[in-house]
Design an enzyme around this catalytic site. Structure first.
Site, PDB file in Angstrom:
ATOM      1  N   GLU A 100      61.660 -33.225  36.073  1.00 16.51           N
ATOM      2  CA  GLU A 100      61.368 -31.766  35.867  1.00 16.51           C
ATOM      3  C   GLU A 100      62.489 -30.519  34.961  1.00 16.51           C
ATOM      4  OE1 GLU A 100      58.314 -30.206  36.267  1.00 16.51           O
ATOM      5  OE2 GLU A 100      57.182 -31.040  37.399  1.00 16.51           O
ATOM      6  N   TYR A 182      61.000 -22.586  40.911  1.00 15.90           N
ATOM      7  CA  TYR A 182      60.416 -23.362  40.541  1.00 15.90           C
ATOM      8  C   TYR A 182      60.516 -25.411  40.803  1.00 15.90           C
ATOM      9  CZ  TYR A 182      58.071 -27.129  37.392  1.00 15.90           C
ATOM     10  OH  TYR A 182      57.458 -27.663  36.828  1.00 15.90           O
ATOM     11  N   ASP A 200      54.796 -23.069  36.888  1.00 19.84           N
ATOM     12  CA  ASP A 200      55.672 -22.682  35.258  1.00 19.84           C
ATOM     13  C   ASP A 200      54.403 -21.811  34.016  1.00 19.84           C
ATOM     14  OD1 ASP A 200      53.308 -24.670  35.533  1.00 19.84           O
ATOM     15  OD2 ASP A 200      54.581 -25.710  33.923  1.00 19.84           O
TER      16      ASP A 200
END
Length: 471
Positions: A100, A182, A200
């Site tokens: 990520e 996030y 996102d």
């Protein structure tokens, strides 16, 4: 009660003035419900309810997206299924974290090779915690946004120092350096199955089209709304898969410019698509509104590739020559990375001004006085290029400076202070180092220049300072 408004709500879809019909005073939008016809605009205070997903919609969207994801998800290395033993879950959490962070501002196809190399070198968080920042930067070289790599290392060291267990809930994950809302949501939902959303750019686009929201997605109030809407949708049984499905949909189907609405599993719930079908002046791609791009700053830099040769090196094989690398400050752009000596300029300076600025830099920071401590073997301007950062357009002027030292190369490094900011690297080692994209391009320019211009043995012994420009 729904009322017509003279102007659109900031969160409810509207088009730009130039696209409105001549006799129209307001834009109709689809409000939550089964009706496919455009509905009147809503009161500002009713926005919360009007944008929310109904229970029926939520259930159907979960089923549709998860079924689609099971059949269409891309085979990516960080999506490997692990067993539910603690060690395996920890490994997956670490892999999700690495992936990520790498995927932020970077294309999936670019990340795959980096991810595989990273996990091969540091397969667990404990392995990463033993690495140095220089090792991490070298592994990250070319991926950009190097602050991400530093935060990964700092986060790993913090977790290992505090017991070695990655936190299992999003709220605790956010205490780790570099992990925000996030990334914490992604790790917690995918690895630990916590029912939390992730938002996102892909998720923003999908939800904006599902609810026909054209408000600025960069606005803080709008961002909060997207997080609330995403939280309504998360599947309680498969939260990680659902979050990935939503992101996957935005990445592969509900794309910014050419969405494939005919193959979208959520098309029957999409208000943007419904609006587009009922109004020829509306397009699905109008959602969300395109934010105003920040104007890039234009900077100029003189870069000097300083090659040091001893008397025994001239006219012989050049593999024993060394190049000077300078370490950037620990804060700011490209923090802590190694590069060739460079100087920021006050604009597009002429060659003479660039050289004078570089000479001052070398003498002040590296204690190299090219007029007293060495002989200039060659000095050539070899070209220029532009390197784009997210907020900076940097133009680099590149020169090659070959110096024969009057003292030994190692004598330059007797001062402890110098060792922390600069070093010499042999040419054969430099070619295999992990360098940033711009530094690698500078080095390749030098190598190409040598191959085309200089004798294969080495640079000529006669002093050369001719100025040339080769693009």
């Amino acid at each position: 009660m729904l009322l017509s408004l003279p102007s659109p709500s900031p969160l409810v879809s509207t088009m730009s003035e130039k696209k409105k019909k001549k006799n129209s005073t307001r834009r109709s939008v689809v409000v939550v419900g089964e009706s496919k016809k455009p509905q009147p605009l809503v009161e500002v205070e009713d926005i919360e309810d009007s944008l929310s997903f109904s229970k029926d919609e939520t259930h159907k969207l979960r089923v549709a997206l998860l079924d689609w994801y099971d059949l269409n998800r891309r085979d990516l290395p960080w999506r490997t299924t692990f067993k539910q033993e603690d060690e395996e879950v920890e490994r997956r959490a670490y892999g999700v974290w690495v992936s990520e962070v790498m995927l932020q501002q970077t294309r999936v196809q670019t990340v795959i090779a980096y991810y595989n190399r990273w996990m091969q070198k540091w397969p667990t968080i404990h392995h990463l915690a033993q690495a140095s920042l220089e090792e991490v930067n070298e592994m990250w070289a070319g991926l950009g946004y190097y602050r991400r790599a530093r935060f990964l290392l700092e986060g790993a060291k913090k977790i290992v120092a505090e017991g070695g267990q990655i936190p299992k809930v999003a709220s605790m994950l956010r205490n780790i350096p570099g992990i925000g809302e996030y990334t914490s949501g992604a790790i917690a939902s995918i690895a630990f199955k916590e029912v939390v959303p992730v938002v996102d750019g892909n998720v923003v686009r999908v939800i904006a089209r599902l609810r026909a929201i054209s408000a600025n997605p960069k606005d803080s109030a709008t961002i909060k709304k997207f997080w609330k809407l995403a939280a309504q949708l998360v599947d309680p049984v498969r939260p990680g898969d659902f979050n990935q499905a939503l992101m996957e949909l935005g990445a592969t189907v509900c794309t910014p410019l050419n969405p494939s609405c005919s193959s979208c599993p959520a098309s029957e719930f999409c208000h943007a698509l419904s609006n587009a079908k009922h109004d020829s002046t509306v397009a699905v791609t109008d959602y969300p509104v395109k934010g105003v791009k920040v104007k890039q700053r234009c900077d100029f830099s003189a870069v000097c590739v300083v090659e040091l040769v001893g008397a025994e090196t001239l006219n012989k094989n050049q593999s024993s020559s060394k190049f000077i690398l300078v370490k950037r400050p620990e804060e700011g752009l490209l923090a802590g990375l190694w590069e060739f000596p460079s100087v920021l300029l006050d604009g597009e300076a002429v060659p003479l001004a660039r050289r004078e600025a570089m000479d001052r830099f070398l003498e002040k920071n590296l204690k190299i006085d090219i007029r007293k401590t060495c002989n200039i073997v060659l000095r050539e301007d070899i070209g220029e290029f532009v390197h784009i950062f997210s907020h900076i357009r940097l133009k680099l002027y590149v020169e090659l400076l070959v110096l024969q030292l009057k003292v030994g190369v190692d004598d330059l490094f007797k001062s402890p202070d110098n060792k922390t900011t600069w070093k010499c690297v042999y040419s054969n080692a430099l070619s295999s180092m992990g360098l940033t994209t711009s530094v690698r391009k500078v080095y390749n320019m030098v190598q190409n220049f040598k191959q085309k211009t200089l004798p294969s043995s080495h640079v000529p012994t006669k002093k050369r300072t001719r100025t040339t420009t080769r693009n």
